[in-house]
Design a protein around this motif. Sequence first.
Motif, PDB file in Angstrom:
ATOM      1  N   SER A 131      22.036 -14.672  15.568  1.00  0.00           N
ATOM      2  CA  SER A 131      21.715 -16.097  15.423  1.00  0.00           C
ATOM      3  C   SER A 131      20.233 -16.294  15.147  1.00  0.00           C
ATOM      4  O   SER A 131      19.851 -17.176  14.375  1.00  0.00           O
ATOM      5  N   LEU A 132      19.398 -15.488  15.771  1.00  0.00           N
ATOM      6  CA  LEU A 132      17.958 -15.591  15.525  1.00  0.00           C
ATOM      7  C   LEU A 132      17.629 -15.282  14.074  1.00  0.00           C
ATOM      8  O   LEU A 132      16.794 -15.959  13.462  1.00  0.00           O
ATOM      9  N   VAL A 133      18.282 -14.279  13.504  1.00  0.00           N
ATOM     10  CA  VAL A 133      18.061 -13.955  12.097  1.00  0.00           C
ATOM     11  C   VAL A 133      18.512 -15.118  11.212  1.00  0.00           C
ATOM     12  O   VAL A 133      17.825 -15.483  10.245  1.00  0.00           O
ATOM     13  N   GLU A 134      19.643 -15.713  11.533  1.00  0.00           N
ATOM     14  CA  GLU A 134      20.131 -16.857  10.752  1.00  0.00           C
ATOM     15  C   GLU A 134      19.149 -18.018  10.799  1.00  0.00           C
ATOM     16  O   GLU A 134      18.832 -18.638   9.770  1.00  0.00           O
ATOM     17  N   SER A 160       8.942  -6.441  20.301  1.00  0.00           N
ATOM     18  CA  SER A 160      10.237  -5.774  20.171  1.00  0.00           C
ATOM     19  C   SER A 160      11.171  -6.532  19.236  1.00  0.00           C
ATOM     20  O   SER A 160      11.944  -5.930  18.479  1.00  0.00           O
ATOM     21  N   VAL A 161      11.113  -7.858  19.274  1.00  0.00           N
ATOM     22  CA  VAL A 161      11.972  -8.671  18.423  1.00  0.00           C
ATOM     23  C   VAL A 161      11.515  -8.569  16.971  1.00  0.00           C
ATOM     24  O   VAL A 161      12.330  -8.449  16.048  1.00  0.00           O
ATOM     25  N   ALA A 162      10.209  -8.606  16.739  1.00  0.00           N
ATOM     26  CA  ALA A 162       9.690  -8.521  15.377  1.00  0.00           C
ATOM     27  C   ALA A 162      10.093  -7.225  14.705  1.00  0.00           C
ATOM     28  O   ALA A 162      10.507  -7.200  13.540  1.00  0.00           O
ATOM     29  N   SER A 163      10.004  -6.118  15.434  1.00  0.00           N
ATOM     30  CA  SER A 163      10.371  -4.826  14.842  1.00  0.00           C
ATOM     31  C   SER A 163      11.862  -4.716  14.584  1.00  0.00           C
ATOM     32  O   SER A 163      12.296  -3.961  13.701  1.00  0.00           O
ATOM     33  N   ALA A 164      12.681  -5.486  15.318  1.00  0.00           N
ATOM     34  CA  ALA A 164      14.134  -5.379  15.172  1.00  0.00           C
ATOM     35  C   ALA A 164      14.684  -6.242  14.038  1.00  0.00           C
ATOM     36  O   ALA A 164      15.718  -5.897  13.460  1.00  0.00           O
ATOM     37  N   GLU A 186      15.399  -7.971   7.897  1.00  0.00           N
ATOM     38  CA  GLU A 186      16.475  -8.847   7.461  1.00  0.00           C
ATOM     39  C   GLU A 186      15.984 -10.209   6.994  1.00  0.00           C
ATOM     40  O   GLU A 186      16.800 -11.091   6.691  1.00  0.00           O
ATOM     41  N   LEU A 187      14.669 -10.382   6.933  1.00  0.00           N
ATOM     42  CA  LEU A 187      14.106 -11.675   6.568  1.00  0.00           C
ATOM     43  C   LEU A 187      13.363 -11.568   5.238  1.00  0.00           C
ATOM     44  O   LEU A 187      12.812 -10.511   4.903  1.00  0.00           O
TER      45      LEU A 187
END
Length: 454
Positions: free
Chosen positions: A71-74, A93-97, A101-102
């Motif tokens: 959902s965060l990627v969306e 950690s979130v930025a690297s994951a 995809e953006l």
Amino acid sequence: MLRLWPFARAFSTTARRLDVIQLPRPDALPARRFPSYQANHQNDLLGVQWPAPLRNVLVMKKEESPNITESLVELSYHLQNTYPSINLIFEPSVASAVHTELPSPVYSLPQSNSDAQKVLQENVDLITTLGGDGTILHAASLYGRVQRVPPILAFSMGTLGFLGEWKFGEYKRAFRDVYMSGASAALEQTLERNYPDDVPTPPPTNSDEDPWASFRGKFMGPNRHARILLRHRLQVSVHPPSPPTASSSSKSAKTPLTLATAKTLAQRKLQAPQPLYALNEIIMHRGRAPHLCHISISVNGRHLTDAIADGLIVASPTGSTAYSLSSGGCIVHPLVSSLVLTPICPRSLSFRPLVLPANAEVVLRVAEKNRSEGVDVSVDGQRLEEPLARGGEVRITGEDVGLAGFRGGGRGEVQGGVPSIVRGLSGVQERGEDHWVGGLNGLLKFNYPFGDGV
């Protein structure tokens, strides 16, 4: 047989920009924009108004939740495509994951706490959370030492989600309402007006003259604002007992300190920091000790009682529906400026929860006759690494959010509290407290019937 044509050639493609920009970096992000707030005539909720389009958004998510990551990627993909001038900031950690995809680069908060605080205070315009109440508390704790907190747009995707009102399926509408909140509709009226043939159409507005010029079709009107529930916080300081000295006759005042190890506190290696703010509650608890706590309670300099219990909770109105409620405390509307003092399993049955004014100064002191060596202290779930020893104090009062100038529909800047974006728009016929009542009924099942007749 496969035949290769001699004139065939390969086509090159431009690689997508899949960068993670590590902060801090000089001039990497524009300076933070502080919104102003508009009070309505009922003086319940505020309307937010941006001086220009916001640019830096901190996006946070619940940890170890793959479905929330999707959902965060969306959400991030939508923001980068629809609002290309926005810079998205993530925890490392979130930025690297998610950055691969953006379609555009993202920014990562620094690993160093001091550098991260600098970015948070000087660059972040808006915080968006995907998760439960714990994610909102984590976001608010990042601003636990400062008064001015950016507005928080929270999507409820956790276990309970009493604090986060928005559902993720509403993210396009929710972000649009916040982004365009308070933007002038003058340009929209000019663009949509049908001019006669003999009247020349005015030239388009320069973006330097109107920062909203590039957002045709998104205006909500000059008097419609995203609604803000300003959640009051608690101001807390922890005062360890003074170490014994040779000249014990000269008594020095305890130096106010916040979350750190008891060993460091006793060594006096830290200077007095800024006040620490808590959105939910401050808890004193016996922890692993088998004995009840002995805690002396004072209010505004006067002794109230000596509590003998498993512990004590001082909760804000927001925190009144958390641990305090589970311990028998009362539910307080978040707009009521107050403190809630709730005992945890007291020895006396007559020790009932108390509601105090927000400007009351509450002092909880570990009594000398406390049987264990110390009492555990936690602020919004962050616990002191070692118990607070006998003679140590926790001093609590409500935060002054500076709303005096908002009475009668005034406008200005708030100096404290956590601005939480709730559903609906100011300027339309919708009562401000409906979201809270709906939460009591839908999530907490307030006065919910039970038995065969249900």
